[in-house]
Design an enzyme around this catalytic site. Sequence first.
Site, PDB file in Angstrom:
ATOM      1  CG  ASP A  72       1.457   4.071   6.763  1.00  0.00           C
ATOM      2  OD1 ASP A  72       0.203   3.348   6.689  1.00  0.00           O
ATOM      3  OD2 ASP A  72       1.756   4.763   7.806  1.00  0.00           O
ATOM      4  N   GLY A  73      -0.814   4.510   4.549  1.00  0.00           N
ATOM      5  CA  GLY A  73      -1.869   5.700   4.318  1.00  0.00           C
ATOM      6  C   GLY A  73      -3.155   5.046   3.304  1.00  0.00           C
ATOM      7  NE  ARG A 133      -3.086   7.265   8.264  1.00  0.00           N
ATOM      8  CZ  ARG A 133      -1.843   7.365   8.332  1.00  0.00           C
ATOM      9  NH1 ARG A 133      -1.579   8.509   8.834  1.00  0.00           N
ATOM     10  NH2 ARG A 133      -0.833   6.550   8.030  1.00  0.00           N
ATOM     11  CD1 TRP A 134      -5.649   8.783  -1.008  1.00  0.00           C
ATOM     12  CD2 TRP A 134      -7.498   7.071  -1.371  1.00  0.00           C
ATOM     13  NE1 TRP A 134      -6.436   8.781  -2.482  1.00  0.00           N
ATOM     14  CE2 TRP A 134      -7.169   7.769  -2.378  1.00  0.00           C
ATOM     15  CE3 TRP A 134      -8.023   5.995  -1.290  1.00  0.00           C
ATOM     16  CZ2 TRP A 134      -7.882   7.432  -3.732  1.00  0.00           C
ATOM     17  CZ3 TRP A 134      -8.857   5.731  -2.305  1.00  0.00           C
ATOM     18  CH2 TRP A 134      -8.589   6.546  -3.618  1.00  0.00           C
ATOM     19  CB  SER A 137       6.804   0.346  10.747  1.00  0.00           C
ATOM     20  OG  SER A 137       5.924   1.543  11.233  1.00  0.00           O
ATOM     21  CG  HIS A 172      -5.551  -1.982   1.518  1.00  0.00           C
ATOM     22  ND1 HIS A 172      -4.600  -1.545   2.132  1.00  0.00           N
ATOM     23  CD2 HIS A 172      -6.398  -2.384   2.640  1.00  0.00           C
ATOM     24  CE1 HIS A 172      -4.738  -1.232   3.360  1.00  0.00           C
ATOM     25  NE2 HIS A 172      -5.768  -1.993   3.625  1.00  0.00           N
ATOM     26  CG  LEU A 183      12.747  -3.347 -11.095  1.00  0.00           C
ATOM     27  CD1 LEU A 183      13.551  -2.434 -10.035  1.00  0.00           C
ATOM     28  CD2 LEU A 183      11.275  -2.518 -11.481  1.00  0.00           C
TER      29      LEU A 183
HETATM   30  C1  FPP Z   1      -0.670   0.485   4.956  1.00  0.00           C
HETATM   31  O1  FPP Z   1      -1.552   1.313   4.912  1.00  0.00           O
HETATM   32  C2  FPP Z   1      -0.680  -0.419   3.791  1.00  0.00           C
HETATM   33  C3  FPP Z   1      -0.583  -1.671   4.121  1.00  0.00           C
HETATM   34  C4  FPP Z   1      -0.706  -2.412   5.125  1.00  0.00           C
HETATM   35  C5  FPP Z   1      -0.569  -2.636   2.648  1.00  0.00           C
HETATM   36  C6  FPP Z   1      -0.201  -2.135   1.498  1.00  0.00           C
HETATM   37  C7  FPP Z   1      -0.852  -3.012   0.266  1.00  0.00           C
HETATM   38  C8  FPP Z   1      -0.837  -2.654  -0.832  1.00  0.00           C
HETATM   39  C9  FPP Z   1      -0.277  -1.287  -1.353  1.00  0.00           C
HETATM   40  C10 FPP Z   1      -1.793  -3.269  -1.779  1.00  0.00           C
HETATM   41  C11 FPP Z   1      -1.374  -4.893  -2.117  1.00  0.00           C
HETATM   42  C12 FPP Z   1       0.138  -4.686  -2.605  1.00  0.00           C
HETATM   43  C13 FPP Z   1       0.684  -5.414  -3.673  1.00  0.00           C
HETATM   44  C14 FPP Z   1       2.212  -5.377  -3.600  1.00  0.00           C
HETATM   45  C15 FPP Z   1      -0.166  -5.834  -4.706  1.00  0.00           C
HETATM   46  P1  FPP Z   1      -2.609   1.346   6.224  1.00  0.00           P
HETATM   47  O2  FPP Z   1      -3.643   0.508   5.913  1.00  0.00           O
HETATM   48  O3  FPP Z   1      -1.708   1.101   7.275  1.00  0.00           O
HETATM   49  O4  FPP Z   1      -3.130   2.934   6.045  1.00  0.00           O
HETATM   50  P2  FPP Z   1      -3.586   3.638   7.446  1.00  0.00           P
HETATM   51  O5  FPP Z   1      -2.353   3.731   8.154  1.00  0.00           O
HETATM   52  O6  FPP Z   1      -3.901   4.719   6.808  1.00  0.00           O
HETATM   53  O7  FPP Z   1      -4.754   2.938   8.173  1.00  0.00           O
END
Ligand code: FPP
Length: 249
Positions: free
Chosen positions: A27-28, A31-32, A203, A44, A138
Amino acid sequence: MNSKQSTVSKFGLDPGKMPRHVAIIMDGNGRWAQQKLMNRIKGHEHGVQTVREITRACRELEIPFLTLYAFSTENWQRPAHEVTALMNLLVRFLKSETGELVAKGIRLNAIGQLNRLPDKVRQTLDEAIRQTAHNKGLTLTLALSYGGRSELVQMARLLADKACRGEIDPRGIDEAVVADHLYTAGLPDPDILIRTSGEMRISNFLLWQIAYTELFVTPTFWPDFNRQELISILQSFQKRERRFGRVET
Ligand code: FPP
């Protein structure tokens, strides 16, 4: 000392107390990016680099199972351009990483409502799963269009159908039978669940499977999470006393 013992000891870890299964709520990303005045999609993109780093670290530490929450059933409700960007990132990741997964002995697996994924994602995913199917190093499971409640609903339907067809006696349904009808059939329950970005929520992730999992929440946003922080969490995990509801005798 064998190779696993020496790699693990190098990081101050006890080879006898390593987790078998680490699950992560990544998560994050948004915001990052916002903190850096960037578009959320950039978050992302950087998140994908962390996926790569953490997968490599788990392989090196010989942790047998890593499960990443990459896209939830609720994430379909995000703006269409963000959903499309995430799907494109996934395809790019799968195409660029399959070679390394094969070379490093990593088996790719996916859980969730995979039939909801766009055809392109589904095809690339199926191909990567096929190419890595015999790997033993793995198991990297991506939770995609995944929701814990919908997984439980699906399990209930599967068991009800079997009972209606006379293939299963309802009184024979126990915890092992339930576990065998979840997307995660064949995977051990996670020993550790990490959530980045500081939110104290599950979640809808692995609701059944985390009954006795040790939880770790870090304020770090996923793109900044790294191998050193993973190792610190593993060190803390090794100091925890896991009683599984029992008392020490
Ligand atoms: C949460 O951050 C993250 C996601 C909903 C997607 C996670 C996806 C990736 C890390 C990239 C694609 C994955 C792979 C396996 C290649 P958020 O957008 O909810 O962040 P926020 O809470 O700060 O808005």
